[in-house]
Design a protein around this motif. Structure first.
Motif, PDB file in Angstrom:
ATOM      1  N   THR A 107       0.843  -1.204   0.000  1.00 60.62           N
ATOM      2  CA  THR A 107       0.000   0.000   0.000  1.00 60.62           C
ATOM      3  C   THR A 107       0.870   1.243   0.000  1.00 60.62           C
ATOM      4  O   THR A 107       0.616   2.202  -0.743  1.00 60.62           O
ATOM      5  CB  THR A 107      -0.939   0.009   1.224  1.00 60.62           C
ATOM      6  OG1 THR A 107      -1.748  -1.172   1.195  1.00 60.62           O
ATOM      7  CG2 THR A 107      -1.817   1.243   1.231  1.00 60.62           C
ATOM      8  N   LEU A 108       1.925   1.241   0.802  1.00 60.08           N
ATOM      9  CA  LEU A 108       2.841   2.390   0.843  1.00 60.08           C
ATOM     10  C   LEU A 108       3.547   2.578  -0.493  1.00 60.08           C
ATOM     11  O   LEU A 108       3.750   3.714  -0.938  1.00 60.08           O
ATOM     12  CB  LEU A 108       3.855   2.211   1.972  1.00 60.08           C
ATOM     13  CG  LEU A 108       3.262   2.258   3.380  1.00 60.08           C
ATOM     14  CD1 LEU A 108       4.291   1.805   4.407  1.00 60.08           C
ATOM     15  CD2 LEU A 108       2.732   3.643   3.694  1.00 60.08           C
ATOM     16  N   LYS A 109       3.892   1.464  -1.138  1.00 62.76           N
ATOM     17  CA  LYS A 109       4.530   1.550  -2.458  1.00 62.76           C
ATOM     18  C   LYS A 109       3.581   2.190  -3.462  1.00 62.76           C
ATOM     19  O   LYS A 109       3.988   3.023  -4.274  1.00 62.76           O
ATOM     20  CB  LYS A 109       4.948   0.151  -2.919  1.00 62.76           C
ATOM     21  CG  LYS A 109       5.764   0.129  -4.178  1.00 62.76           C
ATOM     22  CD  LYS A 109       6.232  -1.287  -4.489  1.00 62.76           C
ATOM     23  CE  LYS A 109       7.058  -1.315  -5.748  1.00 62.76           C
ATOM     24  NZ  LYS A 109       7.537  -2.673  -6.056  1.00 62.76           N
ATOM     25  N   LYS A 110       2.298   1.830  -3.399  1.00 65.15           N
ATOM     26  CA  LYS A 110       1.302   2.438  -4.288  1.00 65.15           C
ATOM     27  C   LYS A 110       1.160   3.929  -4.004  1.00 65.15           C
ATOM     28  O   LYS A 110       1.039   4.740  -4.926  1.00 65.15           O
ATOM     29  CB  LYS A 110      -0.046   1.743  -4.130  1.00 65.15           C
ATOM     30  CG  LYS A 110      -0.082   0.340  -4.698  1.00 65.15           C
ATOM     31  CD  LYS A 110      -1.421  -0.322  -4.444  1.00 65.15           C
ATOM     32  CE  LYS A 110      -1.431  -1.751  -4.937  1.00 65.15           C
ATOM     33  NZ  LYS A 110      -2.711  -2.410  -4.666  1.00 65.15           N
ATOM     34  N   LEU A 111       1.166   4.289  -2.736  1.00 62.88           N
ATOM     35  CA  LEU A 111       1.098   5.716  -2.378  1.00 62.88           C
ATOM     36  C   LEU A 111       2.290   6.475  -2.935  1.00 62.88           C
ATOM     37  O   LEU A 111       2.158   7.609  -3.396  1.00 62.88           O
ATOM     38  CB  LEU A 111       1.043   5.886  -0.859  1.00 62.88           C
ATOM     39  CG  LEU A 111      -0.273   5.522  -0.195  1.00 62.88           C
ATOM     40  CD1 LEU A 111      -0.137   5.574   1.319  1.00 62.88           C
ATOM     41  CD2 LEU A 111      -1.371   6.450  -0.660  1.00 62.88           C
ATOM     42  N   ASP A 112       3.471   5.859  -2.886  1.00 62.39           N
ATOM     43  CA  ASP A 112       4.676   6.484  -3.448  1.00 62.39           C
ATOM     44  C   ASP A 112       4.512   6.762  -4.938  1.00 62.39           C
ATOM     45  O   ASP A 112       5.082   7.707  -5.467  1.00 62.39           O
ATOM     46  CB  ASP A 112       5.903   5.595  -3.228  1.00 62.39           C
ATOM     47  CG  ASP A 112       6.329   5.526  -1.769  1.00 62.39           C
ATOM     48  OD1 ASP A 112       5.921   6.401  -0.979  1.00 62.39           O
ATOM     49  OD2 ASP A 112       7.069   4.583  -1.422  1.00 62.39           O
ATOM     50  N   ARG A 152      -4.135   6.181  -4.715  1.00 62.43           N
ATOM     51  CA  ARG A 152      -4.807   6.503  -3.462  1.00 62.43           C
ATOM     52  C   ARG A 152      -5.614   5.352  -2.867  1.00 62.43           C
ATOM     53  O   ARG A 152      -6.158   5.500  -1.785  1.00 62.43           O
ATOM     54  CB  ARG A 152      -5.734   7.704  -3.662  1.00 62.43           C
ATOM     55  CG  ARG A 152      -5.022   8.940  -4.090  1.00 62.43           C
ATOM     56  CD  ARG A 152      -4.289   9.532  -2.922  1.00 62.43           C
ATOM     57  NE  ARG A 152      -3.708  10.814  -3.273  1.00 62.43           N
ATOM     58  CZ  ARG A 152      -2.591  11.255  -2.772  1.00 62.43           C
ATOM     59  NH1 ARG A 152      -1.922  10.543  -1.908  1.00 62.43           N
ATOM     60  NH2 ARG A 152      -2.117  12.416  -3.129  1.00 62.43           N
ATOM     61  N   GLU A 153      -5.688   4.219  -3.530  1.00 64.45           N
ATOM     62  CA  GLU A 153      -6.471   3.092  -3.017  1.00 64.45           C
ATOM     63  C   GLU A 153      -5.873   2.605  -1.694  1.00 64.45           C
ATOM     64  O   GLU A 153      -4.676   2.377  -1.582  1.00 64.45           O
ATOM     65  CB  GLU A 153      -6.471   1.945  -4.032  1.00 64.45           C
ATOM     66  CG  GLU A 153      -7.329   0.777  -3.620  1.00 64.45           C
ATOM     67  CD  GLU A 153      -7.321  -0.328  -4.651  1.00 64.45           C
ATOM     68  OE1 GLU A 153      -7.521  -1.479  -4.251  1.00 64.45           O
ATOM     69  OE2 GLU A 153      -7.115  -0.041  -5.834  1.00 64.45           O
ATOM     70  N   GLY A 154      -6.705   2.468  -0.684  1.00 63.49           N
ATOM     71  CA  GLY A 154      -6.232   2.010   0.619  1.00 63.49           C
ATOM     72  C   GLY A 154      -5.529   3.092   1.411  1.00 63.49           C
ATOM     73  O   GLY A 154      -4.915   2.828   2.435  1.00 63.49           O
ATOM     74  N   PHE A 155      -5.635   4.340   0.968  1.00 64.45           N
ATOM     75  CA  PHE A 155      -4.930   5.453   1.600  1.00 64.45           C
ATOM     76  C   PHE A 155      -5.529   5.781   2.960  1.00 64.45           C
ATOM     77  O   PHE A 155      -6.732   5.921   3.098  1.00 64.45           O
ATOM     78  CB  PHE A 155      -4.981   6.684   0.689  1.00 64.45           C
ATOM     79  CG  PHE A 155      -4.282   7.896   1.252  1.00 64.45           C
ATOM     80  CD1 PHE A 155      -2.922   7.890   1.453  1.00 64.45           C
ATOM     81  CD2 PHE A 155      -5.000   9.031   1.568  1.00 64.45           C
ATOM     82  CE1 PHE A 155      -2.277   8.999   1.965  1.00 64.45           C
ATOM     83  CE2 PHE A 155      -4.364  10.152   2.074  1.00 64.45           C
ATOM     84  CZ  PHE A 155      -3.000  10.131   2.278  1.00 64.45           C
TER      85      PHE A 155
END
Length: 70
Positions: A23-28, A32-35
């Motif tokens: 999830t943190l990798k996606k935020l990077d 925004r999914e799971g933010f």
């Protein structure tokens, strides 16, 4: 930007935020999914990051981004 300034990797940041490393990798990447904004902000503040509102001044030495140019 804040994680880089602190030298924190996602593996270290997952526990204080309660988020998975994926999830943190996606935020990077800007996804925004799971933010969970409050969890991320609280974890960063606990590590010494200060979030400033427009016109606020920092309590110490640091960097800030200027507002978007119109």
């Amino acid at each position: 930007m804040a994680k880089a300034a602190l030298g924190v990797e996602n593996s270290d940041f997952a526990e204080p935020t309660g988020l998975y490393r994926n999830t943190l990798k996606k935020l990077d990447k800007g996804e925004r999914e799971g933010f969970n904004g409050p969890a991320v902000r609280l974890a960063l503040e606990g590590m010494g990051v200060q979030f400033l509102e427009v016109g606020a001044q920092a309590e110490g030495v640091g960097v800030a981004l200027k507002g978007a140019k119109e």
